[in-house]
Motif scaffolding. Structure first.
Motif, short mmCIF file in Angstrom:
data_model
loop_
_atom_site.label_atom_id
_atom_site.label_comp_id
_atom_site.label_asym_id
_atom_site.label_seq_id
_atom_site.Cartn_x
_atom_site.Cartn_y
_atom_site.Cartn_z
N VAL A 160 0.80 -1.16 0.16
CA VAL A 160 0.04 -0.09 0.02
C VAL A 160 0.83 1.37 -0.08
O VAL A 160 0.54 2.05 -0.76
CB VAL A 160 -0.97 -0.03 1.16
CG1 VAL A 160 -1.61 1.19 1.36
CG2 VAL A 160 -2.01 -1.38 0.99
N VAL A 161 1.98 1.24 0.85
CA VAL A 161 2.94 2.48 0.87
C VAL A 161 3.39 2.50 -0.40
O VAL A 161 3.61 3.76 -0.83
CB VAL A 161 3.88 2.20 2.01
CG1 VAL A 161 4.84 3.01 1.94
CG2 VAL A 161 3.30 2.26 3.24
N ASP A 162 3.80 1.60 -1.07
CA ASP A 162 4.63 1.66 -2.11
C ASP A 162 3.45 2.19 -3.58
O ASP A 162 4.06 2.93 -4.50
CB ASP A 162 5.04 0.25 -2.82
CG ASP A 162 5.82 0.34 -4.06
OD1 ASP A 162 6.95 1.17 -4.09
OD2 ASP A 162 5.42 -0.06 -5.21
N LYS A 163 2.34 2.09 -3.14
CA LYS A 163 1.29 2.49 -4.48
C LYS A 163 0.95 3.90 -4.09
O LYS A 163 0.77 4.58 -5.01
CB LYS A 163 -0.01 1.48 -4.06
CG LYS A 163 0.05 0.21 -4.62
CD LYS A 163 0.17 0.16 -6.16
CE LYS A 163 0.42 -1.25 -6.84
NZ LYS A 163 0.49 -1.27 -8.24
N VAL A 164 0.94 4.40 -2.98
CA VAL A 164 0.43 5.62 -2.50
C VAL A 164 1.43 6.85 -2.53
O VAL A 164 1.01 7.97 -2.47
CB VAL A 164 -0.53 5.93 -1.26
CG1 VAL A 164 -1.64 4.89 -1.30
CG2 VAL A 164 0.36 5.32 -0.01
N ARG A 165 2.73 6.55 -2.36
CA ARG A 165 3.87 7.52 -2.18
C ARG A 165 3.94 8.27 -3.46
O ARG A 165 3.89 7.74 -4.51
CB ARG A 165 5.06 6.91 -1.79
CG ARG A 165 5.57 6.06 -2.85
CD ARG A 165 7.10 5.26 -2.15
NE ARG A 165 7.74 4.59 -3.19
CZ ARG A 165 8.75 3.94 -3.18
NH1 ARG A 165 9.56 4.03 -1.67
NH2 ARG A 165 9.24 3.20 -3.92
N PRO A 166 4.30 9.48 -3.44
CA PRO A 166 4.42 10.37 -4.89
C PRO A 166 5.82 10.11 -5.46
O PRO A 166 6.89 9.59 -4.89
CB PRO A 166 4.27 11.75 -4.28
CG PRO A 166 4.81 11.59 -2.45
CD PRO A 166 4.16 10.19 -2.29
N ARG A 167 5.62 10.10 -6.76
CA ARG A 167 6.97 9.69 -7.50
C ARG A 167 7.72 11.06 -7.84
O ARG A 167 7.26 11.96 -8.49
CB ARG A 167 6.53 9.23 -8.95
CG ARG A 167 5.77 7.93 -8.65
CD ARG A 167 6.76 6.73 -8.35
NE ARG A 167 5.90 5.45 -8.14
CZ ARG A 167 6.64 4.44 -7.57
NH1 ARG A 167 7.86 4.23 -7.49
NH2 ARG A 167 5.76 3.23 -7.50
N THR A 168 8.98 11.28 -7.52
CA THR A 168 9.72 12.35 -7.73
C THR A 168 10.78 12.10 -8.91
O THR A 168 11.25 11.22 -8.60
CB THR A 168 10.40 12.92 -6.22
OG1 THR A 168 11.19 11.67 -5.92
CG2 THR A 168 9.30 13.30 -5.20
N SER A 169 10.79 12.98 -9.57
CA SER A 169 11.89 12.98 -10.86
C SER A 169 13.11 13.78 -10.57
O SER A 169 12.99 14.60 -10.23
CB SER A 169 11.30 13.42 -12.31
OG SER A 169 10.86 14.77 -12.09
#
Length: 358
Positions: free
Chosen positions: A286-295
């Motif tokens: 769940v944590v891996d799904k909801v955390r924001p992606r930073t480029s």
């Protein structure tokens, strides 16, 4: 349709097998009937009547080899047990290896009136008995008394618990044992199909009773072996007490120690580990799904400029004062360039010559 048989294939012996089965059944029928007729020990007397002071010869067959037997003359068909027998004039005999015996028994008047019998019974080992009708000359004869109910008096001579715990009991299945008791009838009437009460208690709690009927008849003065099943609740462990009573009279108590079902504890431990690992993996997903992606910003590649022909890697510094690029050195470890010396060119006085002057 005709069936063809290949060469080398033997014929099916169905007819031969059928004939052999019929022959065996025919031969085995009389043998089986003879075995059924031969069940149980037998006894007979040389004469049906004799007076006091005489002797009578008793013979028997099909008894247990090497067994010790007692011979008694009893009155009233031995309804009251050995209390109605002439115990002082009884005899003992040992059975031969072939299961037969022969013994002379002195004729004596029993303590009860006739009809009389000669009672033969085993004194040791497995119980077996036989009665032969016999008349004592000159002894009074009286009608047999009516059997009374409730005159039996049962007593336990020995007791034990048989059985062991299996793998299912280690995982919480109900523990079970078999209570084996040797019961004797000390009363004057036979006990027919007695109902026993089996109780189990744990610690200071009162026993819980369960009725169990034993099928059979226990004659006065006889003893027999009674087997009763005992079962506890699922997951039971600790020290228990098994009790047996008959008509509100406690006959025997037998201790029983039940081991702890460690398989149940192991199951719960494994279940907790599996559940905790499953919850952790679900949470991480769940944590891996909801955390924001930073480029991350990637710097553009530096353009590669070909070096000029008049300059080299070890040439003078650039115009902005930076050190020459040395790929095998980092900026902080690059060697210092020598101090720049301004080269002053000799000043030449340029003289302008006016046009037309030579």
């Amino acid at each position: 349709m005709n069936a063809c048989r290949f060469a080398g294939t033997p014929a099916r012996p169905s007819a031969v097998v059928t004939v052999l089965a019929l022959v065996l059944l025919t031969l085995g029928a009389p043998l089986t009937g003879g075995a059924k007729a031969a069940e149980g020990p037998t006894a007979k007397v040389s004469q049906a009547e004799a007076g006091t002071g005489g002797t009578v010869t008793v013979t028997g067959a099909r008894w247990r080899p090497r067994a010790l037997l007692t011979l008694l003359i009893c009155g009233q068909n031995m309804i009251g047990g050995t209390n109605s027998c002439a115990n002082g004039d009884g005899r003992a005999v040992t059975v031969g290896a072939d299961g037969t015996f022969t013994k002379k028994l002195p004729v004596a008047e029993p303590s009860k009136p006739c009809p009389c019998v000669i009672h033969i019974a085993t004194a040791t080992g497995e119980a077996a008995a036989a009665d032969v009708a016999f008349k004592v000359a000159g002894h009074p004869v009286a009608p047999l008394p009516k059997e009374r109910s409730g005159g039996e008096r049962l007593s336990v001579l020995s007791a034990r618990l048989d059985g062991s715990s299996g793998l299912l009991t280690w995982f919480g299945a109900p523990p079970s044992r078999r209570l084996v008791v040797t019961v004797g009838n000390l009363g004057s009437t036979p006990a027919r199909d007695p109902v026993f009460e089996v109780g189990t208690s744990h610690g200071v709690f009162a026993p819980s009773w369960e009725e169990q009927r034993w099928r059979g008849t226990l004659q006065p003065g006889k003893k027999t072996q009674v087997k009763l099943d005992v079962e506890l609740s699922a997951g039971a462990h600790g020290d228990y007490l098994v009790s047996l009573r008959y008509r509100a009279k406690l006959l025997v108590e037998q201790p029983w120690t039940v081991g702890r079902p460690w398989g149940v504890t192991l199951f719960w431990v494994l279940l907790c580990v599996v559940v905790a690992a499953t919850v952790f993996r679900i949470g991480m997903a769940v944590v891996d799904k909801v955390r924001p992606r930073t480029s991350r910003a990637v710097p553009p590649p530096r353009p590669s400029t070909p070096p000029s022909s008049g300059s080299s890697a070890s040439g003078p510094a650039a115009a902005n004062g930076a050190h020459p690029a040395l790929p095998w050195f980092t900026p902080d470890t690059a060697p210092e360039a020598p101090p720049h010396h301004q080269i002053s060119a000799p000043s030449e006085e340029i003289r302008s010559t006016p046009k037309g002057t030579t």
